[in-house]
Design an enzyme around this catalytic site. Structure first.
Site, PDB file in Angstrom:
ATOM      1  N   CYS A  15       0.836  -1.215   0.000  1.00  0.00           N
ATOM      2  CA  CYS A  15       0.000   0.000   0.000  1.00  0.00           C
ATOM      3  C   CYS A  15       0.867   1.260   0.000  1.00  0.00           C
ATOM      4  CB  CYS A  15      -0.915  -0.030   1.225  1.00  0.00           C
ATOM      5  SG  CYS A  15      -1.815   1.503   1.517  1.00  0.00           S
ATOM      6  N   CYS A  20      -0.072   3.992   2.489  1.00  0.00           N
ATOM      7  CA  CYS A  20       0.317   3.626   3.855  1.00  0.00           C
ATOM      8  C   CYS A  20       1.725   4.106   4.155  1.00  0.00           C
ATOM      9  CB  CYS A  20       0.251   2.108   4.027  1.00  0.00           C
ATOM     10  SG  CYS A  20      -1.399   1.391   3.856  1.00  0.00           S
TER      11      CYS A  20
END
Length: 305
Positions: free
Chosen positions: A51, A54
């Protein structure tokens, strides 16, 4: 480990942040989150190595948690390795952050928010001070002045979550609606201002801005009004309308120039309409706006020369 490992290197066992920032598992979630949250708020960062957002969010979260100096904790859970808890909580996209207090989730957000939003989120969670709110309002006003209406509206809204009757925030949110042309929502927002704060400077500014925006459509087209003045420089109504049209387009100096010209030419026209309109513009722009400061100085020179 994968290239995403750096976001997990801080807060590990033995690090100075071990009590503030840690990684958890399904088995340790009860101990690391639920039990700890009964004493201090805990942010749970649901993330995964693949991700990208993230990787942007986690360092910001860590920085904000350290800055809170123990008032909040951060626990990170890799959803690929431990999918059970995010599945139970209905996490469908990441990054996702949940705030736990007293053993239960009380707030949260999804996506990689900017640092100012993260700080505001944590401030609400742990209880903002007057200084925190002042800083948030300053940032919101700066965003509005820079034309970032969405960011400003979000920040004003964040303040209102902590203080529903904050007059400056209600006024700022109303100005955001005015900027987007939603005058009805602007009026509804101003109606939420407590009566004791109805005459405060931010609220007066927002009301003046709302009134000006309502006048703007009837003012006319700028080029047509300039043509009318070229044909007749003494057409006071055309000059007043041009000032309103310029103000609606954001040309504050131009609007002030036209009204000051009208004051100089014919101050008593239409019951002192030009001066009154100029004062309304000053209210809408705010006392610290450069156009207001210069305009007031020029108006004083005309009136008291």
């Amino acid at each position: 480990m994968s290239v995403d490992t750096p976001i997990l290197t801080e807060g590990g066992a033995g690090s100075p942040d071990a009590d503030l920032i840690k990684n958890t598992t399904t088995q340790d979630f009860m101990r690391d989150v639920i039990e700890v949250s009964r004493a201090v708020p805990v942010l749970v960062d649901f993330w995964a190595p693949w991700c990208g957002p993230c990787r942007q969010l986690t360092p910001i979260l860590e920085k904000a948690v350290r800055a809170a100096k123990g008032a909040v904790r951060l626990v990170k859970l890799n959803i690929d390795e431990h999918p059970q808890i995010p599945g139970q909580m209905g996490v469908q996209s990441i990054p996702a952050v949940f705030a736990f207090q007293d053993g239960r989730p009380v707030d949260g957000f999804m996506g990689a928010l900017p640092e100012s939003r993260i700080n505001a989120f944590i401030a609400r969670l742990i209880g903002e001070t007057a200084g925190d709110i002042a800083a948030d309002l300053e940032a919101a006003e700066a965003a509005l002045a820079a034309g970032d209406v969405n960011a400003a509206a979000q920040m004003f809204g964040d303040v209102l979550q902590a203080d529903r009757e904050n007059a400056q925030s209600l006024a700022g949110l109303a100005k955001c609606y005015i900027k987007t042309g939603d005058l009805a929502r602007a009026e509804q927002t101003l109606a939420l201002v407590p009566p004791a704060k109805a005459d405060s400077a931010p609220v007066a500014s927002a009301r003046a801005a709302l009134e000006l925006q309502r006048k703007a459509p009837s003012a006319g087209d700028i080029e047509s009004l300039r043509a009318k003045l070229a044909a007749d420089p003494n057409d006071a109504q055309a000059r007043l309308d041009l000032a309103l049209a310029l103000a609606a387009k954001g040309d504050r100096s131009g609007a002030a120039d036209e009204l000051l010209t009208l004051v100089a030419k014919n101050r008593t026209w239409n019951d002192d309409a030009a001066r009154k309109q100029l004062l309304q513009l000053f209210d809408a722009w705010g006392a610290s706006d450069p156009a207001t400061i210069v305009g007031r100085q020029r108006l004083s020179s005309l009136l008291f020369a």
